[in-house]
Enzyme design. Structure first.
Site, PDB file in Angstrom:
ATOM      1  N   GLY A 172       0.842  -1.201   0.000  1.00 18.05           N
ATOM      2  CA  GLY A 172       0.000   0.000   0.000  1.00 18.05           C
ATOM      3  C   GLY A 172       0.869   1.239   0.000  1.00 18.05           C
ATOM      4  CB  ALA A 173       4.378   1.669  -1.147  1.00 17.84           C
ATOM      5  N   GLY A 174       1.629   3.384  -2.221  1.00 21.98           N
ATOM      6  CA  GLY A 174       1.258   4.552  -3.001  1.00 21.98           C
ATOM      7  C   GLY A 174       0.235   5.432  -2.333  1.00 21.98           C
ATOM      8  N   GLY A 189      -1.836   7.464   1.104  1.00 22.96           N
ATOM      9  CA  GLY A 189      -1.566   8.601   1.965  1.00 22.96           C
ATOM     10  C   GLY A 189      -0.653   8.284   3.129  1.00 22.96           C
ATOM     11  N   GLY A 229       1.209   5.231   3.012  1.00 17.32           N
ATOM     12  CA  GLY A 229       2.297   4.475   2.412  1.00 17.32           C
ATOM     13  C   GLY A 229       3.445   5.319   1.913  1.00 17.32           C
ATOM     14  CG  ASP A 240      -3.975   4.581  19.795  1.00 15.77           C
ATOM     15  OD1 ASP A 240      -4.589   5.404  19.096  1.00 15.77           O
ATOM     16  OD2 ASP A 240      -4.143   3.357  19.699  1.00 15.77           O
ATOM     17  CG  HIS A 272      -5.336   1.591  16.636  1.00 17.95           C
ATOM     18  ND1 HIS A 272      -4.728   2.705  17.178  1.00 17.95           N
ATOM     19  CD2 HIS A 272      -5.330   1.786  15.296  1.00 17.95           C
ATOM     20  CE1 HIS A 272      -4.375   3.524  16.207  1.00 17.95           C
ATOM     21  NE2 HIS A 272      -4.733   3.000  15.048  1.00 17.95           N
TER      22      HIS A 272
END
Length: 332
Positions: free
Chosen positions: A24-26, A28, A30, A167, A194
């Site tokens: 998911g590196a592309g 917000g 990532g 957190d 979380h």
């Protein structure tokens, strides 16, 4: 705990080389997370994967002169498997962001299948990797990853982590604003889960245990629902991405420090925990010690006040439902 580890993140000390993959590196989270990992000298092989954009992010980051190779992968040409092959640490920030009016649990129906499929791929290509789950809702996505790895026959409780560091860093920042102190010198033991009321900052364990009730209640609520501030401030254009990237990078550095054999690396994380299993709560966030194999010790939450005991009871009720939801998603 976190500040000690974080200060070591960007030193030039010679360390063991580690392969780290961001799924998911592309997105917000990532992109800034990948940047911070590129700056971490423990990372020498950084692999970036996303449905789109990861090769471009990798090319951009590759111009930064640190001792790490960056590679970008897309779904074509078996890219996911290549990104994961024999990697040491996997971070999963993939998924859709929160929008105004959404809670982390509202994201479940969208993000659950994304996380399940990525976990299955990791189980096949990197069965020994430490997996750090950022995708919300963490209370449910971590059990999803666990069940997915079980189906592959490669689940190891000490190698799976839900990243709750945001957190902790929020608690340090917010309590410093109340007290007028340096946030880098503050630490709050934040336990539970979380999401909303499952997030339990133990103010009684700080030097501000005598804080007046109104101030303390407001502080606890802000820590629990701090993400709402960001969603509102971004006016529907996103959620907490930059602070979450920093939190992910801090916790990843702690895991890498443990892998490198550093001693007394302690951080809070949502893990397969024995603390409340007798109550049907298989995962719980508390301080853990990290080592070469991942979790080496799970610490109890410590003494808490009567007020915190009441909050803990409510948190556990919700947490149990969140965990069951994740388990049922995979098994059904």
């Amino acid at each position: 705990m976190f500040t000690r580890v974080a200060r070591r993140a960007f030193t030039t000390t010679r360390v063991n080389p580690y392969k780290v993959t961001v799924l998911g590196a592309g997105g917000g989270i990532g992109q800034p997370l990948s940047l911070l990992l590129k700056l971490n000298h423990k990372v020498t092989d950084l692999r970036l994967y996303d449905l789109k954009g990861a090769p471009g992010v990798a090319a951009d980051l590759s111009h930064i002169p640190t001792n790490s190779k960056v590679s970008g992968f897309a779904p074509d040409n078996n890219g996911l498997s290549q990104a994961l092959s024999n990697t040491d640490v996997v971070l999963i920030p993939a998924g859709v962001p929160r929008k105004p009016g959404m809670t982390r649990d509202d994201l479940f129906s969208i993000n659950a299948s994304i996380v399940r499929d990525l976990a299955s791929a990791a189980g096949e290509a990197a069965p020994n990797a430490k997996i750090l789950v950022i995708s919300n809702p963490v209370n449910s996505t971590v059990p999803i990853v666990a069940e997915s790895l079980k189906k592959k026959g490669v689940y190891s409780p000490n190698r799976l982590f839900g990243v709750t560091t945001l957190d902790s860093i929020r608690a340090s920042r917010f309590i410093s604003e109340v007290q007028g102190t340096n946030p880098t010198q503050e630490h709050v033991n934040v336990v539970g889960g979380h999401s909303g009321i499952t997030i339990l900052p133990l103010i009684s364990q700080t030097k501000y245990s005598n804080m007046d009730k109104a101030t303390k209640d407001a502080l606890i609520h802000r820590i629990q629902f701090g993400g709402d501030e960001v969603v509102k401030a971004k006016d529907g254009a996103g959620s907490a991405t930059l602070s979450m990237a920093q939190a992910g990078a801090v916790f990843a550095n702690a895991v890498l420090s443990g892998l490198a054999g550093e001693r007394d690396v302690v951080a809070n994380s949502f893990v397969d925990s024995p603390l409340y299993k007798s109550e049907g709560i298989d995962f719980f966030s508390s301080p853990i010690t990290l080592g070469p194999e991942g979790v080496t010790k799970i610490h109890p939450i410590g003494e808490i006040s009567s007020e915190e005991a009441e909050l803990l009871a409510k948190a556990k009720e919700t947490l149990k439902k969140n965990i069951e939801k994740g388990v049922q998603f995979v098994n059904n």
